[in-house]
Scaffold this motif. Structure first.
Motif: not given
Ligand SMILES: NC(=O)c1ccc[n+]([C@@H]2O[C@H](COP(=O)([O-])OP(=O)(O)OC[C@H]3O[C@@H](n4cnc5c(N)ncnc54)[C@H](O)[C@@H]3O)[C@@H](O)[C@H]2O)c1
Length: 373
Positions: A11-14, A43, A80, A82, A85, A102-103, A131, A174-175, A192
């Motif tokens: 539930y963070k960024f994406m 979690r 979540t 990578n 996934h 997500e990618k 996207n 993590w990244r 992308h």
């Molecule tokens: N489409 C896009 O442009 C774009 C942009 C950013 C990130 N992403 C992708 O989205 C995914 C998430 O990235 P983000 O930026 O949101 O990261 P983030 O760190 O902001 O959020 C990751 C989330 O995953 C959760 N998480 C991790 N392991 C977990 C588990 N075992 N059970 C439940 N929750 C878990 C974390 O608690 C957190 O809420 C990645 O795969 C990233 O590559 C895509």
């Protein structure tokens, strides 16, 4: 109207962008089914409850396994890191859920293959969230290329630049850890522009790349004074050749000071060229070689008319849209696919192809040779 329950993992960024999309989509687009923000999963029980309240989810869960098994859930939305996934998507497919992931799709080609096999076997609708394909200007570029407006394509040139880890004191999040992220700028942002190349120009045939890690150690979060090894790339450069003979030139970096989320694309063909700049994402620049000699030059298409993809659903012409709208477009197309029971591009097959390109570039970097996809 029929409604479908969404279970969102992460539930963070994406998670925030996707929550916004699920909330908005039926307010602007003629969806065939209405999404319900049923369960959000994270979690940390306290943090996930706060996220549910803020983002508009009805229920919370702390184990993704419970969400995937929940018979009330129709759609699993994976946001979540990578390394999770594959496990989530394969379990969701087995449980018969439609999946938006997500990618990058996976950590490795092998994982991506297993994910594709699982969704195929289960016959579930699946999509990977590239996207940027659904920015109206990019979708318009696709339309023009498909209509032959650019003629034969000679060049696809793209760069995706950020600058958030130039400071060596930036922690080992993590990244920057290979075992969680798979790769760095490569799988995160190069993925992308690889996807956009495949979308706009075609399949890559061979690549030559170089991955670089400028800062090799960084502070470990929560461990005062301790440093850990950075196990991903900071930047990657790629040369390539598409199957149709067009040349590919990519640059992805987290070390381009001043560039925050800078995506620039230029495509040159025998009849014209297109230029896109994400920081000016409502515009597409088009050079038409058939224009009269005395008025040749790049024209500036403001992609906000009803005639342009997705744009008409929002505001009157000229009233621009932004980043978050690209996710609304993505879930709109995904919901149409779910209603029809048919996958929608980019599918997990696209995710796998992307993963193969990523792997080939890594192999090229290691072996110092061109690699066939
Ligand atoms: N489409 C896009 O442009 C774009 C942009 C950013 C990130 N992403 C992708 O989205 C995914 C998430 O990235 P983000 O930026 O949101 O990261 P983030 O760190 O902001 O959020 C990751 C989330 O995953 C959760 N998480 C991790 N392991 C977990 C588990 N075992 N059970 C439940 N929750 C878990 C974390 O608690 C957190 O809420 C990645 O795969 C990233 O590559 C895509």
């Amino acid at each position: 109207m029929k409604s479908l329950n969404v279970g969102m993992i992460g539930y963070k960024f994406m998670g925030r962008t996707h929550s916004n999309a699920w909330r908005q989509v039926d307010k602007f687009f003629p969806v065939p089914v209405k999404p319900v923000l049923h369960t959000v999963c994270g979690r940390d029980p306290k943090a996930v409850k706060a996220a549910a309240k803020q983002l508009g989810w009805q229920k919370t869960a702390t184990r993704w396994q419970d969400v995937v098994k929940d018979p009330e859930i129709d759609i699993i939305d994976i946001n979540t890191a990578n390394d999770t996934h594959a496990a989530i998507a394969i379990a969701a497919a087995k449980a018969g859920k439609a999946i938006l992931c997500e990618k990058p799709l996976a950590m490795t080609v092998r994982e991506a293959e297993a994910m594709l096999a699982a969704v195929k076997k289960a016959g579930v609708v699946h999509m990977i969230c590239h996207n940027y394909r659904r920015i109206p200007a990019i979708a318009q570029a696709k339309k023009m290329i498909a209509a032959g407006d650019l003629g034969r394509i000679f060049h696809y040139r793209a760069r995706y630049l950020q600058d958030w880890i130039v400071n060596p004191e930036f922690p080992l999040v993590w990244r920057l850890q290979g075992k969680v992220a798979g790769s760095g700028a490569h799988g995160d942002i190069n993925a992308h522009i690889i996807d956009l190349g495949r979308f706009l120009v075609g399949e890559l045939d061979e690549v030559c790349g170089h991955l670089e890690t400028f800062i090799k150690e960084r502070p470990i979060e929560g461990a005062k004074g301790k440093k850990g090894r950075v196990t991903v790339d900071d930047a990657v450069i790629t040369l390539g050749r598409f199957k149709n003979g067009a040349l590919c030139n990519l640059e992805a970096s987290r070390f381009a000071l001043g560039r925050k989320n800078h995506i620039q694309i230029e495509i040159n063909g025998s009849k014209g060229s297109l230029v896109f700049d994400f920081e000016d994402m409502n515009r597409l620049k088009y050079y038409n070689n058939a224009d009269p000699a005395d008025r040749m030059g790049y024209r500036d298409i403001l992609v906000t008319e009803g005639a342009h993809p997705y744009a008409g659903a929002w505001w009157p012409p000229g009233h621009i849209i932004g980043y978050e709208h690209t996710f609304v477009h993505t879930v709109f197309d995904f919901l149409k696919a779910v209603a029809k029971g048919k996958p929608v591009a980019p599918t997990f097959a696209d995710g796998l192809e992307n993963q193969k390109v990523l792997a080939a570039i890594e192999q090229s970097s290691k072996t110092r040779r061109w690699v066939k996809i």
